[in-house]
Design an enzyme around this catalytic site. Structure first.
Site, PDB file in Angstrom:
ATOM      1  CB  CYS C  96      -6.630  10.045  -8.600  1.00 21.56           C
ATOM      2  SG  CYS C  96      -6.725   8.660  -7.574  1.00 21.56           S
ATOM      3  CB  CYS C  99      -7.634  17.009  -6.874  1.00 20.91           C
ATOM      4  SG  CYS C  99      -8.804  17.013  -5.582  1.00 20.91           S
ATOM      5  CG  HIS C 100      -3.911  14.734  -8.348  1.00 21.86           C
ATOM      6  ND1 HIS C 100      -3.189  15.755  -8.083  1.00 21.86           N
ATOM      7  CD2 HIS C 100      -4.416  14.056  -7.317  1.00 21.86           C
ATOM      8  CE1 HIS C 100      -3.078  15.861  -6.704  1.00 21.86           C
ATOM      9  NE2 HIS C 100      -3.688  14.665  -6.384  1.00 21.86           N
ATOM     10  CB  CYS C 134      -4.630  11.951  -1.998  1.00 22.86           C
ATOM     11  SG  CYS C 134      -3.645  12.991  -2.631  1.00 22.86           S
ATOM     12  CB  CYS C 197      21.881  -2.383   2.891  1.00 20.86           C
ATOM     13  SG  CYS C 197      20.285  -2.156   4.009  1.00 20.86           S
ATOM     14  CG  HIS C 201      22.562  -4.574  -2.385  1.00 22.20           C
ATOM     15  ND1 HIS C 201      22.318  -5.052  -3.306  1.00 22.20           N
ATOM     16  CD2 HIS C 201      21.652  -4.931  -1.261  1.00 22.20           C
ATOM     17  CE1 HIS C 201      21.406  -6.115  -3.230  1.00 22.20           C
ATOM     18  NE2 HIS C 201      21.045  -6.021  -1.881  1.00 22.20           N
ATOM     19  NE  ARG C 238      14.064  -8.137  -3.466  1.00 22.01           N
ATOM     20  CZ  ARG C 238      14.578  -8.993  -2.856  1.00 22.01           C
ATOM     21  NH1 ARG C 238      14.167  -9.081  -1.536  1.00 22.01           N
ATOM     22  NH2 ARG C 238      15.726  -9.761  -3.082  1.00 22.01           N
ATOM     23  CB  CYS C 242      16.729  -7.294   1.716  1.00 24.01           C
ATOM     24  SG  CYS C 242      17.006  -6.998   0.012  1.00 24.01           S
TER      25      CYS C 242
END
Lengths: 150, 109, 281
Positions: C96, C99-100, C134, C197, C201, C238, C242
């Site tokens: 990585c 390039c970065h 990438c 959802c 929430h 996650r 749910c």
């Protein structure tokens, strides 16, 4: 402190009373393991004196898999009788023993860790002093089970 | 097992003789309980760190015997009083006998 | 309830009477005061009157693990990601860092603005997908599997570079239909429990659903160290959880459906600081 029953415990206590022919339900609810034997093994059969041990657990564990626990003993370190070991047991876990802390005259009789608890229960800590005396404390903790986090 | 180094933090590295040092340690470990079954219904064998020890200049300071009820990535906090300058050595040992080791120095002024 | 259990309950009522009323009443441990800890929504049509991080819905013990980076085991993933960042992999012999360079500068803010439109693919991508793009295109390496320790660690490491920065995603232009799809999925009831959802929430946060104290389901802390799993959990895992909890059939991680939901979640948390790696129950 007045010990209140939660719903599960209330049901368990009720069931116990029913089974005992409406006798009184006493002792820690729902012991599933040999915690008493483990304590006896640790103390060599002596009954620990309640007190001097401070056991800290949250009142409610959001998840039983990671529960912060702290234990401290009010005893001199360095000279005189020092704390040698503290055993922590969980009566409603699959296995009673949770952890055994070992101390030295160099260390302070205090320790913290994170533990797994299978259910709401009274966790017990027993401290062994170098003069052969034993002290204990217990603390109730409610463990969230069966929800989205469970 | 451990892909990352253990984390150790002392609240101070320079102390007066007999002053209390607070030590925190965190080590990466799955702490497999031996009570769990895999998707095929077979019990996943227990694989935990069962022993932790801390020595100061070769002298035992603090340790513990862990059972499967200790959470993954075991965390410990303890306190001790160094009477001289020296090296704290930390050792974690798992069920396969793998040892994870670390050290920190403390100066008594 | 079985007849036996019912009988026990009756016996219990006879024995303990009043004590039960107390126990069933408001005797629970004190709940966190989440109100007032949020930020103001960007406009008056926003679905939430206050945008509150999941942090404020957790107990003080859980918060304490996140408060101190040393105590937070999520940092093992940050450290693992940091190591992988400069480790060459694949036929191109690149890492990585090739390039970065330094992630602390090059990745600052990147994680706070995902998912983002990728013209070449004619779709948005999230952080996990961009990391694998990438890997396959630049490094000529195998993509990491969703849920692998490596992909989650790298996602955590990159997102950690935006910690404290406000979440802000584009929902205009070509992103608009993806936002609408996410919004629709968010409000669609699902599973045998027939819950959307939004049912938990949006309509019921700050209340208990059986043993659960419901948060706003914000995504600003992901990947999060879950006390339950005792490891880093990525957002799509996650969300799978749910949907499984409402007894529905989850979409696949990295599917278009979850990507659209991720975009909608990021938008409804607009302005919340990135907390990765947060600690949750």
């Amino acid at each position: 402190m007045v010990r209140r029953l939660n719903r599960r415990e209330a049901l368990a206590a009720g069931a116990g009373a029913f089974a005992a022919g409406l006798g009184s339900a006493t002792g820690p609810a729902r012991a599933l393991n040999d915690y008493a034997e483990q304590i006896a093994k640790f103390t060599g059969g002596r009954t620990p004196v309640e007190g001097r041990v401070k056991l800290e657990l949250p009142e409610l564990a959001e998840n039983g898999n990671t529960v912060p626990l702290s234990v401290a003993v009010d005893a001199p370190s360095g000279e005189g009788a020092h704390v040698q070991e503290i055993l922590v047991v969980a009566p409603a876990n699959p296995n009673a023993r949770v952890i055994r802390f070992r101390f030295s005259p160099l260390s302070v009789p205090e320790a913290s860790t994170r533990i797994r608890l299978a259910a709401t229960q009274d966790v017990i800590a027993v401290a062994k002093l170098s003069d052969g005396t034993f002290f204990s404390a217990s603390r109730q903790i409610k463990v969230t089970i069966g929800g989205c986090g469970g | 097992m451990a892909e990352t180094k253990p984390r150790i933090r002392l609240d101070k590295k320079e102390v007066r003789k007999g002053q209390i040092v607070d030590v925190k340690t965190l080590v990466s470990h799955v702490m497999e309980t031996g009570l769990r079954k895999d998707a095929a219904g077979k019990v996943v064998p227990r694989m935990i760190i069962n022993t932790f020890n801390c020595e100061f200049n070769g002298q035992f300071v603090f340790g513990c015997d862990l059972e499967s009820a200790v959470s993954a990535n075991p965390y410990f906090e303890f306190k001790f009083k160094p009477m001289e300058s020296g090296t704290l050595k930390f050792t974690w040992i798992d069920d396969e006998g793998v040892r994870i080791e670390a050290a920190e120095t403390i100066t008594v002024v | 309830m079985s007849p036996r259990l019912a009988l026990c309950a009756i016996v219990l009522l006879a024995i303990v009477g009043g004590a039960v009323a107390i126990a069933w009443g408001r005797s629970g441990p004190e709940r966190p005061h989440w109100e007032g800890h949020g930020i103001k929504p960007p406009d008056k049509d926003f679905p939430l009157p206050e945008i509150v991080s999941g942090y404020w819905f957790r107990t003080k013990e859980t918060q304490a693990i996140q408060d101190d980076d040393f105590n937070n085991p999520g940092f093992f993933a940050v450290e693992q990601g940091e190591e992988l960042w400069s480790k060459p992999d694949g036929a191109a012999g690149k890492s990585c860092a090739s390039c970065h360079q330094d992630a602390a500068t090059s990745m600052k803010g990147v994680g706070a603005a995902m998912p983002k439109w990728r013209e070449a693919l004619h779709k948005p991508v999230n952080l996990e997908q961009q990391i694998n793009i990438c890997r396959t295109e630049r490094m000529q390496a195998e993509p990491w599997k969703f849920g692998s320790a490596e992909l989650t660690a790298m996602t955590t490491y990159v997102r950690f570079q935006s910690r404290g920065m406000p979440v802000r995603v584009r929902i205009d232009g070509p992103m608009a239909p993806w936002f609408e799809r996410g919004k629709q999925l968010y409000h669609t009831r699902n599973g045998q429990l027939d819950l959307a959802c939004a049912s938990c929430h949006e309509k019921n946060y700050g209340r208990n659903l059986r043993a659960d104290f419901l948060s706003q389901g914000q995504s600003n802390g992901f990947p999060v160290y879950r006390l339950r799993d005792q490891r880093l959990v990525p957002l799509h895992e996650r969300m799978e959880g749910c949907i499984f909890d409402v007894r529905g059939i989850p979409y696949a991680p990295l599917s278009d459906e979850f990507l659209a939901l991720e975009l909608y979640l990021a938008w409804r948390g607009t302005g919340l600081p990135v907390e990765t790696p947060a600690v949750r129950n």
